[in-house]
Design an enzyme around this catalytic site. Structure first.
Site, PDB file in Angstrom:
ATOM      1  N   ALA A  34       0.865  -1.197   0.000  1.00 44.38           N
ATOM      2  CA  ALA A  34       0.000   0.000   0.000  1.00 44.38           C
ATOM      3  C   ALA A  34       0.893   1.235   0.000  1.00 44.38           C
ATOM      4  O   ALA A  34       0.778   2.129   0.842  1.00 44.38           O
ATOM      5  CB  ALA A  34      -0.965  -0.003   1.183  1.00 44.38           C
ATOM      6  N   HIS A  39       6.888   5.892   1.532  1.00 43.01           N
ATOM      7  CA  HIS A  39       7.686   4.720   1.149  1.00 43.01           C
ATOM      8  C   HIS A  39       8.635   5.067  -0.003  1.00 43.01           C
ATOM      9  O   HIS A  39       9.792   4.655  -0.023  1.00 43.01           O
ATOM     10  CB  HIS A  39       6.788   3.579   0.670  1.00 43.01           C
ATOM     11  CG  HIS A  39       5.878   3.020   1.722  1.00 43.01           C
ATOM     12  ND1 HIS A  39       4.519   3.126   1.644  1.00 43.01           N
ATOM     13  CD2 HIS A  39       6.140   2.341   2.858  1.00 43.01           C
ATOM     14  CE1 HIS A  39       3.963   2.533   2.681  1.00 43.01           C
ATOM     15  NE2 HIS A  39       4.929   2.045   3.442  1.00 43.01           N
ATOM     16  N   GLN A  63       2.365  -8.999  13.521  1.00 38.90           N
ATOM     17  CA  GLN A  63       2.437  -7.694  14.174  1.00 38.90           C
ATOM     18  C   GLN A  63       1.071  -7.026  14.330  1.00 38.90           C
ATOM     19  O   GLN A  63       0.980  -5.899  14.787  1.00 38.90           O
ATOM     20  CB  GLN A  63       3.416  -6.770  13.450  1.00 38.90           C
ATOM     21  CG  GLN A  63       2.965  -6.257  12.107  1.00 38.90           C
ATOM     22  CD  GLN A  63       4.074  -5.482  11.412  1.00 38.90           C
ATOM     23  OE1 GLN A  63       5.016  -6.051  10.888  1.00 38.90           O
ATOM     24  NE2 GLN A  63       3.969  -4.168  11.398  1.00 38.90           N
ATOM     25  N   GLN A 155       9.238   2.336  16.280  1.00 41.15           N
ATOM     26  CA  GLN A 155       9.674   1.182  15.486  1.00 41.15           C
ATOM     27  C   GLN A 155      11.129   1.342  15.060  1.00 41.15           C
ATOM     28  O   GLN A 155      11.925   0.393  15.107  1.00 41.15           O
ATOM     29  CB  GLN A 155       8.773   1.049  14.260  1.00 41.15           C
ATOM     30  CG  GLN A 155       9.268   0.058  13.228  1.00 41.15           C
ATOM     31  CD  GLN A 155       8.278  -0.178  12.112  1.00 41.15           C
ATOM     32  OE1 GLN A 155       7.337  -0.932  12.266  1.00 41.15           O
ATOM     33  NE2 GLN A 155       8.480   0.460  10.964  1.00 41.15           N
ATOM     34  N   MET A 186       1.925  10.845   5.992  1.00 39.13           N
ATOM     35  CA  MET A 186       1.461   9.814   5.056  1.00 39.13           C
ATOM     36  C   MET A 186       1.479   8.445   5.737  1.00 39.13           C
ATOM     37  O   MET A 186       2.407   8.127   6.476  1.00 39.13           O
ATOM     38  CB  MET A 186       2.331   9.810   3.817  1.00 39.13           C
ATOM     39  CG  MET A 186       2.080  11.054   3.020  1.00 39.13           C
ATOM     40  SD  MET A 186       2.597  10.863   1.328  1.00 39.13           S
ATOM     41  CE  MET A 186       2.244  12.496   0.734  1.00 39.13           C
ATOM     42  N   SER A 187       0.451   7.672   5.464  1.00 42.55           N
ATOM     43  CA  SER A 187       0.325   6.338   6.056  1.00 42.55           C
ATOM     44  C   SER A 187      -0.591   5.512   5.167  1.00 42.55           C
ATOM     45  O   SER A 187      -1.556   6.057   4.592  1.00 42.55           O
ATOM     46  CB  SER A 187      -0.303   6.465   7.455  1.00 42.55           C
ATOM     47  OG  SER A 187      -0.793   5.210   7.872  1.00 42.55           O
TER      48      SER A 187
HETATM   49  O1  PAF Z   1       6.522  -0.183   9.022  1.00 41.28           O
HETATM   50  C1  PAF Z   1       6.081  -1.196   8.442  1.00 41.28           C
HETATM   51  O2  PAF Z   1       5.477  -1.125   7.372  1.00 41.28           O
HETATM   52  C2  PAF Z   1       6.229  -2.553   9.086  1.00 41.28           C
HETATM   53  O3  PAF Z   1       6.130  -2.471  10.471  1.00 41.28           O
HETATM   54  C3  PAF Z   1       7.534  -3.279   8.682  1.00 41.28           C
HETATM   55  C4  PAF Z   1       8.745  -2.525   9.160  1.00 41.28           C
HETATM   56  C5  PAF Z   1       7.576  -3.433   7.171  1.00 41.28           C
HETATM   57  C6  PAF Z   1       7.566  -4.675   9.288  1.00 41.28           C
HETATM   58  O4  PAF Z   1       6.491  -5.448   8.862  1.00 41.28           O
END
Ligand code: PAF
Length: 282
Positions: A34, A39, A63, A155, A186-187
């Site tokens: 996504a 990204h 997760q 994270q 952004m997310s």
């Molecule tokens: O930030 C993310 O999208 C996730 O936590 C990651 C680092 C890809 C691990 O699944």
């Protein structure tokens, strides 16, 4: 043309071997797909700093502490590959779940301390899932550099600690949060907001920057925090899990005002959980 998708670990390793034998450096951008401009900024950073760039796309079930959140997580492989095409990525690793967690899989990587507060307190098990998958992706890709957004500040701290403690030879590079023109971070989860809610969501960053500025001018944190909570409620936000000032290095409550601090927040808006954080300088 779409970016080259690699599904099998054996293929990724064969490819990686040729790069290492040629003396090339390899960077990795771990994602759950996504993809958005946040990204893509990591991909750009990886391409600028490394000879080869791998993007991983894996929606990691371990997760997600909430099965509904996992079910609703957007899966957009085709458009992700198209978005990556202009960046000349060397491999997009999209493993199957049973390659990552085969029958009998039994290992969890757990980082104490940083996992226990804020996100960790509100999402039990989430960070064990993150540290486990990220450790596996580091080992599977054999990358020398990894690129993560500061949007997920906790994270990033967790991943740095895990790589250091496990002696994984990789540099973990944090890149600035990418924001919409409105200021909204952004997310991938923003896709689930209506246009109206998305416009309203920008209030979070506005209130965070306002609180940080007033704090920098010497105002009392508890007063600023309460004012922000009241304004979030007035703007129609749901539960505020935290809107907190923490030590930027430990994420514990601030005790020494001379040390760098971070303002971090997690709030709900129309059934979507938003997180954000900014640096506070005093
Ligand atoms: O930030 C993310 O999208 C996730 O936590 C990651 C680092 C890809 C691990 O699944």
């Amino acid at each position: 043309m779409s970016a080259p998708i690699v599904r099998a670990l054996s293929d990724l390793r064969a490819q990686h071997k040729t790069w290492i034998l040629a003396g090339e450096t390899v960077g990795v951008v771990p994602t759950m797909g996504a993809l958005h401009d946040g990204h893509l900024s990591l991909v750009k950073a990886a391409k600028a700093a490394c000879d080869r760039a791998i993007v991983t796309i894996f929606v990691n079930p371990k997760q997600f502490n909430n099965p509904e959140d996992l079910a609703k997580y957007p899966r957009t492989e085709q458009s992700d590959a198209e978005k990556l095409a202009p960046y000349d990525v060397d491999a997009v690793f999209v493993p199957e779940a049973d390659e990552i967690y085969p029958d009998g899989y039994a290992t969890t990587v757990s980082v104490s301390g940083v996992s226990d507060v804020l996100e960790g307190a509100f999402r039990p098990g989430h960070f064990d899932g993150v540290s486990t998958i990220v450790a596996k992706l580091f080992l599977m890709t054999g990358a020398q550099r990894a690129f993560f957004g500061e949007k997920d500040y906790q994270q990033l701290m967790l991943v740095r600690c895990m790589a250091r403690d496990l002696n994984i030879p990789i540099d973990v590079i944090g890149c600035p949060t990418v924001r919409e023109a409105s200021g909204l971070a952004m997310s991938s989860r923003n896709m689930r907001l209506s246009a109206e809610a998305k416009a309203r969501a920008a209030k979070l960053y506005e209130l965070m920057t306002k609180a940080a500025t007033q704090l920098e001018r010497g105002q009392d944190w508890t007063v600023l925090q309460q004012a922000a909570l009241d304004q979030l409620a007035a703007a129609g936000f749901g539960e505020v899990e935290y809107f907190d000032l923490r030590c930027a290095q430990t994420l514990q409550p601030v005790t020494d005002t001379a040390k760098p601090a971070r303002l971090l927040a997690a709030v709900w808006l129309d059934g979507v959980r938003l997180i954000d954080n900014i640096a506070v300088t005093r």
